[in-house]
Design an enzyme around this catalytic site. Structure first.
Site, PDB file in Angstrom:
ATOM      1  N   ALA A 512       0.841  -1.207   0.000  1.00  0.00           N
ATOM      2  CA  ALA A 512       0.000   0.000   0.000  1.00  0.00           C
ATOM      3  C   ALA A 512       0.872   1.252   0.000  1.00  0.00           C
ATOM      4  O   ALA A 512       0.710   2.143  -0.843  1.00  0.00           O
ATOM      5  CB  ALA A 512      -0.931  -0.009   1.213  1.00  0.00           C
ATOM      6  N   ARG A 615      -0.609   6.994   8.271  1.00  0.00           N
ATOM      7  CA  ARG A 615      -1.847   7.475   7.643  1.00  0.00           C
ATOM      8  C   ARG A 615      -2.622   6.299   7.046  1.00  0.00           C
ATOM      9  O   ARG A 615      -2.032   5.438   6.375  1.00  0.00           O
ATOM     10  CB  ARG A 615      -1.496   8.478   6.551  1.00  0.00           C
ATOM     11  CG  ARG A 615      -2.678   8.914   5.731  1.00  0.00           C
ATOM     12  CD  ARG A 615      -2.270   9.989   4.739  1.00  0.00           C
ATOM     13  NE  ARG A 615      -2.149  11.277   5.390  1.00  0.00           N
ATOM     14  CZ  ARG A 615      -1.376  12.279   4.947  1.00  0.00           C
ATOM     15  NH1 ARG A 615      -0.633  12.125   3.877  1.00  0.00           N
ATOM     16  NH2 ARG A 615      -1.347  13.432   5.583  1.00  0.00           N
ATOM     17  N   LEU A 617      -4.879   5.109   4.290  1.00  0.00           N
ATOM     18  CA  LEU A 617      -5.171   5.647   2.958  1.00  0.00           C
ATOM     19  C   LEU A 617      -6.648   5.541   2.618  1.00  0.00           C
ATOM     20  O   LEU A 617      -7.175   6.360   1.868  1.00  0.00           O
ATOM     21  CB  LEU A 617      -4.327   4.911   1.910  1.00  0.00           C
ATOM     22  CG  LEU A 617      -2.810   5.049   2.117  1.00  0.00           C
ATOM     23  CD1 LEU A 617      -2.050   4.143   1.158  1.00  0.00           C
ATOM     24  CD2 LEU A 617      -2.378   6.505   1.947  1.00  0.00           C
ATOM     25  N   GLN A 625      -8.869  -5.207   5.554  1.00  0.00           N
ATOM     26  CA  GLN A 625      -7.618  -5.931   5.769  1.00  0.00           C
ATOM     27  C   GLN A 625      -7.515  -6.422   7.204  1.00  0.00           C
ATOM     28  O   GLN A 625      -7.108  -7.546   7.459  1.00  0.00           O
ATOM     29  CB  GLN A 625      -6.426  -5.013   5.451  1.00  0.00           C
ATOM     30  CG  GLN A 625      -6.133  -4.905   3.989  1.00  0.00           C
ATOM     31  CD  GLN A 625      -5.778  -6.260   3.435  1.00  0.00           C
ATOM     32  OE1 GLN A 625      -4.716  -6.796   3.705  1.00  0.00           O
ATOM     33  NE2 GLN A 625      -6.677  -6.843   2.682  1.00  0.00           N
ATOM     34  N   LYS A 688       1.738   3.508   6.228  1.00  0.00           N
ATOM     35  CA  LYS A 688       2.475   2.257   6.419  1.00  0.00           C
ATOM     36  C   LYS A 688       1.571   1.134   5.905  1.00  0.00           C
ATOM     37  O   LYS A 688       0.850   1.342   4.937  1.00  0.00           O
ATOM     38  CB  LYS A 688       2.840   2.082   7.891  1.00  0.00           C
ATOM     39  CG  LYS A 688       3.833   3.154   8.385  1.00  0.00           C
ATOM     40  CD  LYS A 688       4.090   3.000   9.865  1.00  0.00           C
ATOM     41  CE  LYS A 688       4.969   4.108  10.382  1.00  0.00           C
ATOM     42  NZ  LYS A 688       5.033   4.119  11.842  1.00  0.00           N
ATOM     43  N   VAL A 690      -1.195  -2.253   7.020  1.00  0.00           N
ATOM     44  CA  VAL A 690      -1.994  -2.849   8.105  1.00  0.00           C
ATOM     45  C   VAL A 690      -2.339  -4.312   7.845  1.00  0.00           C
ATOM     46  O   VAL A 690      -2.828  -4.996   8.733  1.00  0.00           O
ATOM     47  CB  VAL A 690      -3.313  -2.075   8.342  1.00  0.00           C
ATOM     48  CG1 VAL A 690      -3.017  -0.654   8.792  1.00  0.00           C
ATOM     49  CG2 VAL A 690      -4.211  -2.078   7.115  1.00  0.00           C
ATOM     50  N   GLY A 691      -2.093  -4.777   6.623  1.00  0.00           N
ATOM     51  CA  GLY A 691      -2.592  -6.096   6.225  1.00  0.00           C
ATOM     52  C   GLY A 691      -2.002  -7.240   7.021  1.00  0.00           C
ATOM     53  O   GLY A 691      -2.634  -8.279   7.201  1.00  0.00           O
ATOM     54  N   GLU A 692      -0.778  -7.056   7.507  1.00  0.00           N
ATOM     55  CA  GLU A 692      -0.160  -8.096   8.323  1.00  0.00           C
ATOM     56  C   GLU A 692      -0.268  -7.756   9.800  1.00  0.00           C
ATOM     57  O   GLU A 692      -0.472  -8.638  10.639  1.00  0.00           O
ATOM     58  CB  GLU A 692       1.293  -8.294   7.898  1.00  0.00           C
ATOM     59  CG  GLU A 692       1.377  -8.742   6.447  1.00  0.00           C
ATOM     60  CD  GLU A 692       2.758  -9.164   6.004  1.00  0.00           C
ATOM     61  OE1 GLU A 692       2.833 -10.052   5.127  1.00  0.00           O
ATOM     62  OE2 GLU A 692       3.753  -8.631   6.495  1.00  0.00           O
TER      63      GLU A 692
HETATM   64 MO1  MOS Z   1       3.360 -11.620   2.358  1.00  0.00          MO
HETATM   65  S1  MOS Z   1       3.608 -13.283   3.497  1.00  0.00           S
HETATM   66  O1  MOS Z   1       4.935 -11.057   2.101  1.00  0.00           O
HETATM   67  O2  MOS Z   1       2.394 -11.913   1.055  1.00  0.00           O
END
Ligand code: MOS
Length: 732
Positions: A512, A615, A617, A625, A688, A690-692
């Site tokens: 992102a 921020r 987005l 996510q 930054k 957030v998905g992980e």
């Molecule tokens: Mo991620 S595990 O780098 O898709």
């Protein structure tokens, strides 16, 4: 453009479009079924044939011979290509295990042949007729049994760190925890199986596939096939989930390419669901030892984290100790990773590799020591907060509000209603609350884009960035709209095509921030081109409401484009700000569970995540996510586990009946709060990922809630009923 000084005010800060809760620009395509996924390019004019893979029946050894005669004689079969036919192939740079070619078998369900037929059913039926003879050799498959043989991995992963005198400080600490935690092998188990269509035109290959990283795949496919990268055209505009399982070239693309060459026609190959657990990659199991020593006031004086994992020769460790280097203060510290050789399928990245399993262990340990100290676990985390990298105190965090996440969440969740373990009961349900910190590093990758302004004033963005369900199309459209001063519906976004500029791709939650920064850089170039075309001084130029203004002149953007249009292209590159400043994302997960006092069945009742991640987005796509990640964490806590057959070396539960991911009924209520942040060290976007982050800590928060409900501490994931039963209180 190189980003090497902290961002100052820029057009993104207007937040007219960026940061707004805009629905997915590709949502209608997806909900109406018009978004084409890899297997769905039903262009019959190309006269597709169907390929079906054959997987190795042994885990280690060699294929001696393959008899294809019965398969070749079966109805509709066009050809069969075997691993012996194609000989040894170069392995992809990003692959640990080879995907196809040669006689060596490195893991169960490694592809040994592809059967190509007129129809899918004919190919599948004939695949069952392929007979292979093997010479099997013994392998190692049991992590727990291999711990003693585990070795220090390659220095590139920085296996060991040490600060102060951990051993003495731990020995002297008045309150200590020393426990081992187990996390199992996990499968990405994404909705869309790996799939590819390959079409040759002379020596040029076009592949429609499902890939998180277009350029990595393109390079590795060319390398594996022994052809020039320029001859490969890869497309992956829509992806039905990846979670790291589609970072690297997989067998479907290689088999489709060989199948298409043999059949003289385009060929489609999808990995059947039962192949996915053993033919592709997985998150490796870990055994982790955590030692924490604290003063009676709660200050950590010693913190040590060791992790053992396994992989095929040439692979790497699951980096489960990473967050422990950065999350809490403490003068004396050590971390270590050890790697065993296991002949299971390749272990590799799965959503938040390292931190996800690392926090599954660490955040239980924190709960344990807080309890020993008689402290609230939130208070314990606050006491041990740090503004600097604890291993390198000269490095500050660019931004860090773990405390804010914990306090905001505690208030919102009603943390003050938490009672000691086993004290809250509603009928048959024991009720408990749990908390865990979330932490994931903020990585950045170079990312390029091309932005076109057309005569009608519309903007088209082209980049090989991918959208794996994350919302890339939408946040990229928002970025270009903000930069060029147009409404988001004036922006068209084209992704996932190797003819476009190379982007960061989607991985490591860097997509992102990195990909929108690349679009930002390209838009800066386009703005300069517009200014030059109009003879404007670019320093005072304003792009707003479809117009370009400078001084008291205002010109419609469309006019600036002229008949031929204008193009801006650039790549965002990164300076040393990630070295001078530790860039990370933070959060706090809160969970309420009920555990049936008679059966040990756990039901999650409420979940809350509070995130501090720069921020945001787009609050809608970011929230999606995080709730998706929280759901994955629920699976990790309660059900997900690849069961290893330690005699024959494979994952037994290789389908979605045996590998249990959460369904709607498992997830009653989830809430996500984003703290209002903008990190000038991260990029011009000040964003930054957030998905992980959304996954990090969730499973531990559930484990801690289960402990709070029952008084039973389980350190061995997943927390299934059998592990709770014997500790549950006598029925009243
Ligand atoms: Mo991620 S595990 O780098 O898709």
């Amino acid at each position: 453009m190189k980003f090497d000084t902290p961002a100052t005010t820029n057009p993104i800060d207007q937040m007219k479009v960026v940061g707004q809760p805009i629905h997915r620009v590709d949502g209608e395509l997806k909900t109406t079924g018009r978004a084409k996924y890899a297997y769905e390019w039903h262009d019959q004019s190309l006269n597709y044939a169907y390929g079906y893979p054959v997987g190795s029946a042994i885990a280690k050894g060699h294929v001696v011979a393959i008899d294809t005669s019965a398969a070749l004689a079966a109805p509709g079969v066009l050809d069969v290509v075997t691993t012996l036919d194609v000989g040894d192939l170069k392995k992809g740079k990003f692959n640990t295990a080879k995907l196809f070619g040669g006689s060596e078998i490195q893991h169960y369900h490694q592809a040994i042949a592809v059967v190509v037929a007129e129809t899918f059913e004919q190919a599948r039926s004939a695949a069952a007729l392929v007979k292979a003879d093997y010479a099997a050799t013994p392998g190692t498959y049991d992590l727990a049994a291999e711990i003693g043989n585990a070795e220090k991995p390659d220095e590139s992963t920085e296996p060991d760190t040490a600060v102060g005198d951990f051993a003495s400080a731990f020995a002297a600490a008045p309150v200590t925890v020393d426990e081992r935690y187990h996390t199992p092998d996990q499968s990405h188990a994404m909705m869309e199986p790996h799939a590819s269509i390959a079409a040759w035109k002379g020596d040029e290959l076009t592949v429609w596939t499902s890939s998180q990283m277009i350029d990595w795949w393109r390079s590795d496919l060319a390398r594996t096939l022994g052809i020039d990268k320029d001859k490969v055209h890869l497309m992956s505009p829509f992806i039905g989930g990846g979670f790291g399982g589609k970072l690297f070239l997989r067998a479907d693309a290689v088999l489709a390419a060989f199948g298409a060459k043999a059949a003289g026609r385009p060929v489609k190959v999808a990995l059947p669901r039962p192949f996915m657990m053993n033919n592709t990659t997985h998150r490796p199991a870990t055994i982790q030892r955590i030692r924490i020593g604290a003063e009676r006031d709660g200050r950590i004086t010693a913190i040590g984290h060791e992790s053992w994992s396994g992989d095929l020769p040439g692979g790497g460790p699951e980096t489960a100790v990473m967050q422990t280097r950065l999350l809490y203060a403490g003068a004396n510290r050590m971390t270590a990773m050890r790697l065993a050789t296991l002949d299971l399928p390749e272990g590799n990245a799965m959503r938040a590799p390292g931190e996800a399993p690392g926090l599954m262990a660490l955040e239980i340990a924190i709960d344990e020591i807080a309890e020993k100290l008689g402290m609230d676990p939130i208070q314990f985390r606050i006491v041990n907060d740090t503004d600097v990298d604890p291993e390198h105190p000269e490095r500050p965090f660019s931004q860090r509000d773990l405390v804010g996440c914990l306090e905001r969440g505690a208030e919102r969740f009603g943390w003050d209603r938490r009672q000691p373990p086993g004290m809250r009961r509603e009928g048959n349900w024991l009720i408990g609350l749990g908390v865990a910190a979330a932490f994931r590093n903020n990585l950045v990758e170079p990312s390029g884009a091309r932005v076109r302004l057309a005569q009608d004033g519309t903007i088209t963005v082209e980049t090989d960035m991918t959208d794996i369900g994350t919302g890339s199309y939408t946040i990229i459209a928002q970025t270009a709209a903000e930069m060029m001063g147009v409404a988001v519906d004036k922006v068209s976004v084209q992704l996932g095509d190797s003819r476009f500029p190379v982007s960061s791709g989607s991985g490591g939650q860097f997509g992102a921030n990195s990909a929108t920064s690349g679009v930002y850089a390209a838009c800066v170039k386009l703005r300069e081109a517009v200014a030059a075309r109009l003879g404007f001084n670019s320093s005072d130029i304003v792009f707003e409401n479809g117009q370009v203004r400078s001084g008291n002149r205002a010109v419609p953007l469309a006019e600036a484009a002229g008949a031929e249009g204008l193009v801006g292209e650039d790549q965002m590159e990164w300076g040393d700000l990630t070295k001078t400043h530790q860039q990370s994302t933070f959060g706090a997960h809160f969970v309420e569970v009920g555990v049936d006092v008679a059966t040990g069945e756990t039901r999650i009742r409420r979940m809350l995540a509070v995130c501090a991640a720069g921020r945001i987005l787009n609050p809608i796509t970011a929230r999606s996510q995080v709730i998706g990640a929280m759901t994955m964490g629920a699976g990790g806590a309660l059900s997900e586990e690849l069961a290893v057959d330690i005699r024959h070396g494979f994952f037994v539960n290789h389908d979605l009946a045996g590998y249990e991911v959460p369904v709607h009924a498992d997830i009653p209520h989830q809430e996500v709060i984003f703290l209002d942040e903008a990190d000038p060290y991260s990029s011009p976007m000040k964003a930054k990922g957030v998905g992980e982050l959304g996954l990090c800590g969730v499973s531990a928060a559930i484990a801690n809630a289960i402990y709070n409900a029952t008084g039973v501490r389980v350190r061995h994931y997943p927390i299934t009923m059998d592990k709770l039963l014997k500790g549950l209180p006598e029925l009243a």
